[in-house]
Design an enzyme around this catalytic site. Structure first.
Site, PDB file in Angstrom:
ATOM      1  N   ASP A 188     -10.563   2.773  -3.669  1.00  0.00           N
ATOM      2  CA  ASP A 188     -11.006   1.467  -3.152  1.00  0.00           C
ATOM      3  C   ASP A 188     -12.433   1.163  -3.601  1.00  0.00           C
ATOM      4  O   ASP A 188     -13.300   2.030  -3.588  1.00  0.00           O
ATOM      5  CB  ASP A 188     -11.022   1.477  -1.617  1.00  0.00           C
ATOM      6  N   ASP A 215       0.834  -1.200   0.000  1.00  0.00           N
ATOM      7  CA  ASP A 215       0.000   0.000   0.000  1.00  0.00           C
ATOM      8  C   ASP A 215       0.879   1.264   0.000  1.00  0.00           C
ATOM      9  O   ASP A 215       2.107   1.173   0.122  1.00  0.00           O
ATOM     10  CB  ASP A 215      -0.939  -0.033   1.220  1.00  0.00           C
TER      11      ASP A 215
END
Ligand code: NAG
Ligand code: NAG
Ligand code: NAG
Ligand code: NAG
Ligand code: NAG
Length: 429
Positions: free
Chosen positions: A217, A157
């Site tokens: 997301d 990430d």
């Protein structure tokens, strides 16, 4: 008016060199905990759904027993919230001892014993997005730790990182993974975090990562699926040429089998992710999933479009009258076509697919098969035939067309007059 988009995609030419680790020659398939289970660490109150070794072992068991592994889903992936809040006294990440009492190595052994692979999560910056220790300054240590544990995929990430160092960080970790000598799929979020500041360098990204997240997301909602597909279409001239064997654009998880999508919308996500050559990471509760969602996720015809060995990503080729037409070139000169009804009112609407021009592969004719919503042989269609498909609101009809030889001259000279006079409004391309 869509011809220019279409042409550009092809003129940019073949994708640049992919990360040379021999992995992800077709889009990765598996399961990833985030969208469904998020950062649930409360194993006292919610033992069945908290992020713990038990969850991943149960998912691995179900994947073998219920046909998921056979369908191609291979990677059982841990997302954020697995680690302990501190590194150990040698600077290594460690799993939360209460939730992962056996440790990650033992979990990896368990997953491998089921014939599956294990994915883990870390962050290029100072902290993970949920505030656990980040890997900045520890890339070699963390890569080595993951390799020793037997990890097969790393989702890396991009939170808590100076954006000007994103590229350097992702490249350094790529090198660190390579130096472990273990085959580890490298899933990046580099472009997602860089787009906020500048256009990312997709040549460098493709050399560094096996897949990469570009946009926000995914959520368990139709508006989320729409915004991801709209982003993908808006930037397709930039991102489509970057995809190919070894490296893929990642539009995020499949949320099929959860709460937010109608069955038509679930079919639309599955069809679009197949057209987009997306990694297929389900995020749902495989221990308890409705049979129709299961059947859709395991649909071998859709999966084979997603996994097509040519490895070319599809693109939006036209928008007409509240419909979107997406196409993906497949191996053996075949083509997949998805017709999405964007109108969220009314009932099923007919869309005229006209083979002329668009289906240049259909010379002189094509064998057409409907894949979704139901598998159906639609027969051999001459080049200038027109077919009507009926598409539910927010649903998708997915087709494959396969060129066949034969003499269809007479039919298409007739159809030519017919289509050019009466159907030009509905023609795409
Ligand atoms: C590391 O990179 C080299 C050269 O790019 C490649 O040949 C090798 O297979 C890679 N090894 C691993 C484990 O990814
Ligand atoms: C990481 O944290 C350190 C210490 O707080 C800070 O000096 C550094 O700028 C941070 N690095 C990034 C890339 O955010
Ligand atoms: C990447 O590696 C180079 C060479 O070791 C180093 O100079 C640089 O600081 C590293 N960057 C990051 C963000 O880790
Ligand atoms: C993008 O990355 C490639 C490969 O690393 C490099 O050769 C190229 O110069 C970069 N392009 C730009 C505009 O920085
Ligand atoms: C067309 O495809 C179907 C499968 O959908 C197949 O059964 C049939 O044999 C094919 N026909 C021709 C002429 O290739």
């Amino acid at each position: 008016m869509y011809i220019s988009v279409f042409a550009l995609v092809f003129l940019i030419g073949p994708a640049a060199e992919a990360l040379d680790n021999g992995l992800a020659l077709t889009p990765t398939m598996g399961w990833l905990h985030w969208e469904r289970f998020m950062c649930n660490t409360d194993c006292d109150q919610d033992p069945d759904n908290c992020i713990s070794e038990r969850l991943f072992m149960q998912v691995a068991d179900v994947m073998v027993k219920e046909g998921w592994k056979e369908a191609g889903y291979e990677y059982v992936c841990i997302d954020d919230c697995w680690p302990y809040h501190q590194r150990d006294n040698q600077g290594r990440l460690q799993a939360d001892p209460k939730r992962f009492p056996g440790g990650i190595k033992k979990l990896a052994d368990y997953v491998h014993s089921r014939g599956l692979k294990l994915g883990i999560y870390a962050d290029v910056g100072n902290k993970t997005c949920a505030g656990y220790p980040g890997s900045l300054g520890y890339y070699d240590t963390d890569a080595q730790t993951f390799a020793e544990w037997g990890v097969d995929l790393l989702k890396f990430d991009g939170c808590f990182m100076d954006w000007t160092l994103l590229g350097e960080g992702y490249m350094n970790m790529s090198r660190a993974l390579n130096q472990t000598g273990r085959s580890i799929v490298y899933s990046c979020e580099w472009p997602l975090y860089e787009w906020r500041f500048q256009k990312p360098n997709y040549t460098a990204i493709r050399e560094t990562c096996n897949h990469w997240r570009n946009s926000a997301d995914v959520l368990d909602s139709w508006s989320s699926i729409k915004s991801i597909s709209a982003w993908t279409a808006d930037y397709q001239d930039t991102i489509v040429p970057a995809a190919g064997p070894g490296g893929w654009n990642d539009p995020d998880m499949l949320v099929i089998g959860n709460f937010g999508l109608s069955h038509d919308q679930q079919e639309s996500q599955m069809a679009l992710w197949a057209i987009m050559a997306a990694p297929l990471f389900m995020s749902n509760d495989l221990r308890n999933i409705c049979p129709r969602s299961k059947e859709l996720l395991q649909n071998k015809h859709v999966i084979s479009i997603n996994q097509d060995p040519l490895g070319k990503q599809g693109y939006l080729s036209g928008k007409v009258d509240g419909f979107e037409v997406w196409e993906r070139p497949l191996s053996k000169q075949r083509l997949a076509i998805a017709v999405l009804n964007k109108q969220e009112i009314g009932g099923p609407r007919g869309f005229v697919i006209r083979a002329a021009q668009g289906w240049r592969v259909c010379t002189p004719a094509c064998n057409v098969t409907q894949i979704l919503p139901h598998y159906k042989d639609m027969g051999v269609q001459p080049m200038f035939s027109k077919m009507v498909v009926r598409v539910n609101p927010s649903g998708t009809v997915l087709l494959t067309v396969v060129p066949v030889s034969g003499d269809f001259k007479e039919v298409y000279s007739m159809e030519w007059q017919d289509t050019s006079v009466r159907h030009h409004n509905n023609a795409f391309l």
